[in-house]
Design a protein around this motif. Structure first.
Motif, short mmCIF file in Angstrom:
data_model
loop_
_atom_site.label_atom_id
_atom_site.label_comp_id
_atom_site.label_asym_id
_atom_site.label_seq_id
_atom_site.Cartn_x
_atom_site.Cartn_y
_atom_site.Cartn_z
N ILE A 1 27.98 48.88 35.01
CA ILE A 1 29.23 48.18 35.26
C ILE A 1 29.68 48.43 36.69
O ILE A 1 29.67 49.57 37.16
N GLY A 2 30.07 47.36 37.37
CA GLY A 2 30.57 47.50 38.72
C GLY A 2 29.74 46.72 39.72
O GLY A 2 28.93 45.85 39.36
N ILE A 3 29.93 47.04 41.00
CA ILE A 3 29.20 46.38 42.09
C ILE A 3 27.91 47.16 42.32
O ILE A 3 27.89 48.18 43.01
N LYS A 4 26.85 46.68 41.71
CA LYS A 4 25.58 47.40 41.73
C LYS A 4 24.65 46.77 42.78
O LYS A 4 24.06 45.72 42.54
N THR A 5 24.55 47.40 43.93
CA THR A 5 23.62 46.98 44.97
C THR A 5 22.69 48.17 45.25
O THR A 5 22.98 49.30 44.81
N PRO A 6 21.60 47.95 45.96
CA PRO A 6 20.73 49.10 46.28
C PRO A 6 21.47 50.20 47.01
O PRO A 6 21.12 51.39 46.87
N TRP A 7 22.50 49.86 47.75
CA TRP A 7 23.20 50.85 48.58
C TRP A 7 24.26 51.60 47.79
O TRP A 7 24.45 52.80 48.00
N THR A 8 24.96 50.92 46.87
CA THR A 8 25.94 51.64 46.05
C THR A 8 25.24 52.55 45.04
O THR A 8 25.75 53.63 44.71
N LEU A 9 24.07 52.14 44.54
CA LEU A 9 23.34 52.96 43.58
C LEU A 9 22.66 54.14 44.26
O LEU A 9 22.35 55.15 43.62
N GLU A 10 22.42 54.01 45.55
CA GLU A 10 21.76 55.08 46.30
C GLU A 10 22.73 56.19 46.68
O GLU A 10 22.35 57.37 46.74
N SER A 11 24.00 55.84 46.92
CA SER A 11 24.95 56.81 47.46
C SER A 11 26.28 56.73 46.72
O SER A 11 26.88 55.66 46.61
N GLU A 12 26.76 57.87 46.23
CA GLU A 12 28.06 57.90 45.56
C GLU A 12 29.17 57.59 46.55
O GLU A 12 30.17 56.95 46.20
N GLU A 13 29.02 58.03 47.79
CA GLU A 13 30.02 57.73 48.82
C GLU A 13 30.12 56.22 49.03
O GLU A 13 31.23 55.66 49.10
N VAL A 14 28.98 55.54 49.14
CA VAL A 14 28.98 54.09 49.34
C VAL A 14 29.57 53.39 48.12
O VAL A 14 30.31 52.42 48.26
N TRP A 15 29.24 53.88 46.93
CA TRP A 15 29.81 53.30 45.71
C TRP A 15 31.33 53.37 45.76
O TRP A 15 32.02 52.37 45.54
N ASN A 16 31.87 54.56 46.04
CA ASN A 16 33.33 54.73 46.03
C ASN A 16 34.00 53.89 47.11
O ASN A 16 35.03 53.24 46.87
N ARG A 17 33.44 53.89 48.31
CA ARG A 17 34.04 53.11 49.40
C ARG A 17 33.99 51.61 49.10
O ARG A 17 34.96 50.88 49.35
N THR A 18 32.85 51.15 48.56
CA THR A 18 32.71 49.72 48.25
C THR A 18 33.69 49.29 47.19
O THR A 18 34.34 48.23 47.31
N HIS A 19 33.85 50.07 46.14
CA HIS A 19 34.74 49.67 45.05
C HIS A 19 36.21 49.76 45.46
O HIS A 19 37.02 48.93 45.05
N LYS A 20 36.55 50.75 46.28
CA LYS A 20 37.94 50.84 46.75
C LYS A 20 38.28 49.70 47.71
O LYS A 20 39.40 49.18 47.70
N ALA A 21 37.31 49.31 48.53
CA ALA A 21 37.54 48.22 49.47
C ALA A 21 37.52 46.86 48.78
O ALA A 21 38.24 45.94 49.17
N SER A 22 36.69 46.73 47.76
CA SER A 22 36.55 45.44 47.07
C SER A 22 37.68 45.19 46.07
O SER A 22 38.02 44.03 45.80
N GLY A 23 38.26 46.26 45.53
CA GLY A 23 39.28 46.10 44.50
C GLY A 23 40.42 45.18 44.90
O GLY A 23 40.69 44.18 44.23
N PRO A 24 41.13 45.45 46.00
CA PRO A 24 42.23 44.57 46.41
C PRO A 24 41.78 43.14 46.71
O PRO A 24 42.51 42.18 46.43
N VAL A 25 40.57 43.01 47.28
CA VAL A 25 40.06 41.67 47.60
C VAL A 25 39.82 40.87 46.32
O VAL A 25 40.15 39.68 46.23
N TRP A 26 39.25 41.52 45.31
CA TRP A 26 39.02 40.84 44.03
C TRP A 26 40.34 40.50 43.34
O TRP A 26 40.45 39.45 42.71
#
Length: 229
Positions: free
Chosen positions: A150-175
């Motif tokens: 569940i969530g924004i699953k890209t090779p980069w978010t699945l590779e790094s927890e930091e990237v996952w957290n930053r991507t979801h926090k940045a994408s949340g307001p946009v969505w």
């Protein structure tokens, strides 16, 4: 205190499960209540203009309800148990499960009612409903832990927890903003509803995927990197 907290979590989980089962059951109960009123062949699909473009046997409606609800139920229910990352729990997914099953219940009721009426009443209502779902997902993104389901699953978010957290926090307001725009468009310009769904979905997807790649290529500085010594 730990025992009281454990009991509270168990009770919360039990009430969440009962609510979800109720949401799954409501469309089934409604279908049973109108079953004898339905002709053997009923509308099964409408085009973007709300015109019927396929008929089917009314028994297909049973399969439709199962297809809408059961896969979603099992994915969200058991994802924490089979996720290799083991970062999400049932309690963390409780809100998302309720939102998703509420959306599916309303969608199923809308389809069944339209089938009974043999016309897609206010077809653009589905667009608004989808917009509200996108907005709800955006609100939830910032709370979602890394996982494979569940969530924004890209090779980069699945590779790094930091990237996952930053991507979801940045994408949340946009969505959230994109979802609300999608919900509003049918109310002010119905003729652009389909374009709103396609365009906004594409924009949100491109933004989230692009941001995840950018965040992967631009990691945050480590605390050692900031040490002047």
């Amino acid at each position: 205190m730990d025992g009281a907290k454990s009991n509270f979590m168990k009770n919360t989980s039990k009430y969440t499960e009962l609510l979800i089962i109720a949401l799954i059951s409501i469309p089934v109960i409604y279908l049973l209540s109108i079953w004898t009123e339905l002709p053997q062949r009923v509308p099964m699909h409408w085009n973007a203009a709300g015109e019927i473009d396929r008929y089917g046997d009314k028994n297909e409606l049973v399969g439709l309800l199962l297809m809408i609800n059961l896969p979603l139920y099992f994915i969200l229910k058991y994802a924490p148990k089979i996720d290799p990352k083991k970062k999400i729990s049932e309690a963390q997914l409780a809100g998302l499960r309720i939102v998703m099953h509420l959306f599916m219940a309303v969608l199923a009721l809308f389809i069944l009612y339209s089938t009974k009426q043999a016309e897609l009443s206010s077809p653009f209502g589905i667009v608004s409903l989808m917009g509200l779902l996108f907005a709800a997902l955006g609100w939830y993104f910032g709370r979602l832990k890394p996982n494979y389901f569940i969530g924004i699953k890209t090779p980069w978010t699945l590779e790094s927890e930091e990237v996952w957290n930053r991507t979801h926090k940045a994408s949340g307001p946009v969505w959230m903003i994109g979802g609300l725009l999608m919900a509003i468009v049918p109310l002010v310009a119905k003729e652009y509803s389909v374009y709103a769904v396609l365009g906004l979905t594409l924009l949100l997807t491109v933004y989230s995927v692009g941001y995840s790649y950018w965040a992967f290529k631009n990691p945050l500085p480590k605390s050692n990197d900031l040490d002047p010594r």
